[in-house]
Motif scaffolding. Sequence first.
Motif, PDB file in Angstrom:
ATOM      1  N   LEU A   4       0.831  -1.200   0.000  1.00  0.00           N
ATOM      2  CA  LEU A   4       0.000   0.000   0.000  1.00  0.00           C
ATOM      3  C   LEU A   4       0.865   1.248   0.000  1.00  0.00           C
ATOM      4  CD1 LEU A   4      -2.731   1.433   0.232  1.00  0.00           C
ATOM      5  CD2 LEU A   4      -2.591   1.149   2.717  1.00  0.00           C
ATOM      6  N   VAL A   5       1.838   1.298   0.915  1.00  0.00           N
ATOM      7  CA  VAL A   5       2.710   2.467   1.003  1.00  0.00           C
ATOM      8  C   VAL A   5       3.570   2.581  -0.253  1.00  0.00           C
ATOM      9  CG1 VAL A   5       4.531   3.603   2.320  1.00  0.00           C
ATOM     10  CG2 VAL A   5       2.756   2.332   3.510  1.00  0.00           C
ATOM     11  N   TYR A   6       4.028   1.435  -0.759  1.00  0.00           N
ATOM     12  CA  TYR A   6       4.821   1.444  -1.996  1.00  0.00           C
ATOM     13  C   TYR A   6       4.032   2.111  -3.125  1.00  0.00           C
ATOM     14  CZ  TYR A   6       6.856  -0.105  -6.374  1.00  0.00           C
ATOM     15  OH  TYR A   6       7.377  -0.119  -7.634  1.00  0.00           O
ATOM     16  N   ASN A   7       2.777   1.711  -3.298  1.00  0.00           N
ATOM     17  CA  ASN A   7       1.953   2.266  -4.380  1.00  0.00           C
ATOM     18  C   ASN A   7       1.722   3.763  -4.187  1.00  0.00           C
ATOM     19  OD1 ASN A   7       1.668  -0.147  -5.798  1.00  0.00           O
ATOM     20  ND2 ASN A   7      -0.156  -0.752  -4.654  1.00  0.00           N
ATOM     21  N   GLU A   8       1.519   4.185  -2.940  1.00  0.00           N
ATOM     22  CA  GLU A   8       1.308   5.606  -2.666  1.00  0.00           C
ATOM     23  C   GLU A   8       2.560   6.417  -3.028  1.00  0.00           C
ATOM     24  OE1 GLU A   8       0.198   5.904   1.413  1.00  0.00           O
ATOM     25  OE2 GLU A   8      -1.858   5.239   1.074  1.00  0.00           O
ATOM     26  N   ASP A 194      10.278   0.518   5.180  1.00  0.00           N
ATOM     27  CA  ASP A 194      11.641   0.643   4.668  1.00  0.00           C
ATOM     28  C   ASP A 194      11.614   1.589   3.469  1.00  0.00           C
ATOM     29  OD1 ASP A 194      14.230   0.381   3.776  1.00  0.00           O
ATOM     30  OD2 ASP A 194      14.298  -1.788   3.995  1.00  0.00           O
ATOM     31  N   LEU A 195      11.659   2.883   3.755  1.00  0.00           N
ATOM     32  CA  LEU A 195      11.553   3.901   2.703  1.00  0.00           C
ATOM     33  C   LEU A 195      12.698   3.787   1.706  1.00  0.00           C
ATOM     34  CD1 LEU A 195      10.244   6.411   1.470  1.00  0.00           C
ATOM     35  CD2 LEU A 195      11.500   7.806   3.135  1.00  0.00           C
ATOM     36  N   LEU A 196      13.901   3.525   2.196  1.00  0.00           N
ATOM     37  CA  LEU A 196      15.056   3.416   1.308  1.00  0.00           C
ATOM     38  C   LEU A 196      14.853   2.307   0.289  1.00  0.00           C
ATOM     39  CD1 LEU A 196      17.920   4.218   0.481  1.00  0.00           C
ATOM     40  CD2 LEU A 196      18.790   2.673   2.246  1.00  0.00           C
ATOM     41  N   LYS A 197      14.364   1.162   0.738  1.00  0.00           N
ATOM     42  CA  LYS A 197      14.141   0.032  -0.174  1.00  0.00           C
ATOM     43  C   LYS A 197      13.071   0.368  -1.207  1.00  0.00           C
ATOM     44  CE  LYS A 197      13.221  -4.946  -0.255  1.00  0.00           C
ATOM     45  NZ  LYS A 197      12.930  -6.158   0.572  1.00  0.00           N
ATOM     46  N   ILE A 198      12.039   1.068  -0.784  1.00  0.00           N
ATOM     47  CA  ILE A 198      10.977   1.469  -1.711  1.00  0.00           C
ATOM     48  C   ILE A 198      11.533   2.373  -2.798  1.00  0.00           C
ATOM     49  CG2 ILE A 198       8.893   2.890  -1.929  1.00  0.00           C
ATOM     50  CD1 ILE A 198       7.977   1.785   0.767  1.00  0.00           C
ATOM     51  N   LEU A 199      12.344   3.356  -2.413  1.00  0.00           N
ATOM     52  CA  LEU A 199      12.902   4.285  -3.395  1.00  0.00           C
ATOM     53  C   LEU A 199      13.876   3.585  -4.333  1.00  0.00           C
ATOM     54  CD1 LEU A 199      13.509   7.513  -1.261  1.00  0.00           C
ATOM     55  CD2 LEU A 199      11.473   6.806  -2.526  1.00  0.00           C
ATOM     56  N   GLU A 200      14.669   2.661  -3.796  1.00  0.00           N
ATOM     57  CA  GLU A 200      15.597   1.907  -4.646  1.00  0.00           C
ATOM     58  C   GLU A 200      14.836   1.061  -5.658  1.00  0.00           C
ATOM     59  OE1 GLU A 200      17.807  -0.187  -1.678  1.00  0.00           O
ATOM     60  OE2 GLU A 200      19.440   1.293  -1.636  1.00  0.00           O
ATOM     61  N   THR A 201      13.721   0.473  -5.249  1.00  0.00           N
ATOM     62  CA  THR A 201      12.895  -0.343  -6.151  1.00  0.00           C
ATOM     63  C   THR A 201      12.316   0.506  -7.269  1.00  0.00           C
ATOM     64  OG1 THR A 201      12.316  -1.861  -4.351  1.00  0.00           O
ATOM     65  CG2 THR A 201      10.897  -1.875  -6.290  1.00  0.00           C
ATOM     66  N   GLN A 205      13.249   0.289 -11.299  1.00  0.00           N
ATOM     67  CA  GLN A 205      12.185   0.062 -12.278  1.00  0.00           C
ATOM     68  C   GLN A 205      12.240   1.112 -13.376  1.00  0.00           C
ATOM     69  OE1 GLN A 205       8.596  -0.051  -9.934  1.00  0.00           O
ATOM     70  NE2 GLN A 205       8.743  -2.262  -9.571  1.00  0.00           N
ATOM     71  N   ARG A 206      12.486   2.350 -13.000  1.00  0.00           N
ATOM     72  CA  ARG A 206      12.560   3.422 -14.004  1.00  0.00           C
ATOM     73  C   ARG A 206      13.729   3.190 -14.958  1.00  0.00           C
ATOM     74  NH1 ARG A 206       8.639   6.710 -12.994  1.00  0.00           N
ATOM     75  NH2 ARG A 206       8.283   7.776 -11.004  1.00  0.00           N
ATOM     76  N   GLU A 207      14.859   2.782 -14.390  1.00  0.00           N
ATOM     77  CA  GLU A 207      16.042   2.586 -15.217  1.00  0.00           C
ATOM     78  C   GLU A 207      15.887   1.406 -16.163  1.00  0.00           C
ATOM     79  OE1 GLU A 207      19.094   2.155 -12.294  1.00  0.00           O
ATOM     80  OE2 GLU A 207      19.360   4.318 -12.025  1.00  0.00           O
ATOM     81  N   ASN A 208      15.092   0.431 -15.775  1.00  0.00           N
ATOM     82  CA  ASN A 208      14.918  -0.777 -16.575  1.00  0.00           C
ATOM     83  C   ASN A 208      13.697  -0.751 -17.483  1.00  0.00           C
ATOM     84  OD1 ASN A 208      17.222  -1.995 -15.421  1.00  0.00           O
ATOM     85  ND2 ASN A 208      16.024  -2.707 -13.678  1.00  0.00           N
ATOM     86  N   SER A 209      12.909   0.337 -17.393  1.00  0.00           N
ATOM     87  CA  SER A 209      11.690   0.402 -18.213  1.00  0.00           C
ATOM     88  C   SER A 209      11.992   0.930 -19.608  1.00  0.00           C
ATOM     89  CB  SER A 209      10.669   1.288 -17.525  1.00  0.00           C
ATOM     90  OG  SER A 209      11.139   2.610 -17.388  1.00  0.00           O
TER      91      SER A 209
END
Length: 209
Positions: A4-8, A194-201, A205-209
């Motif tokens: 949920l937080v990841y999507n937000e 884990d905000l850092l992990k969310i931002l890294e993910t 994703q942006r770099e690989n899209s």
Amino acid sequence: MNKLVYNEIKNLADKYSKELNNQVAYRIKEMESDDTSHYLVYRVLGVSIDEGNAIDLYQNKGRFLYKYAGAFLEESAIMCFKHKYPNAEKHKIPNTLGNKPKTFEIDCLVGKDAHEIKWRDATTDGDHITKEHTRVKVIKKYGFVPIRIMFYYPQRTQAKKIQETLETLYNGIGGKYYYGDSAWKYIKDYTGIDLLKILETIANQRENS
């Protein structure tokens, strides 16, 4: 990872990314009609017209990038606080020790914990210390615990000295000061996110899209 937080935060990142790109595109369009007579001085100093143009362009991009990066990271951190503590909020208090500014804003108040959230702080202005000193004392006077969270520590010597002084100030008044790894850990321990992990993910994703 909390989906949920990841999507937000992902939606927030998309919003800020779009706004940043729009602002940069608009500024680039504006710069097409700028007066470039100052390039003469660039040339005198050994900087070509093309290089001078690139410098001006990226200086403008940088101003927008720093602004949006800071706003995005602060809002993302507040999202984490609000997920665990729904009553977390920004809060203004009157400045009881001076006239400027008239009020101080707490970025995220959770109970008695008054969080100031910075993505980074590279200031070298001595007045910054005076203002922060007043701010922290006012927060303490209201019965709150001043807590400074800064995710990225400055690189320049003078800016580091400012932060060292602020850290001493916070600790001396009974507050807390977190930066770098300890800032990310504080968010994770305090909110369970884990905000850092969310931002890294999101970044990967942006770099690989």
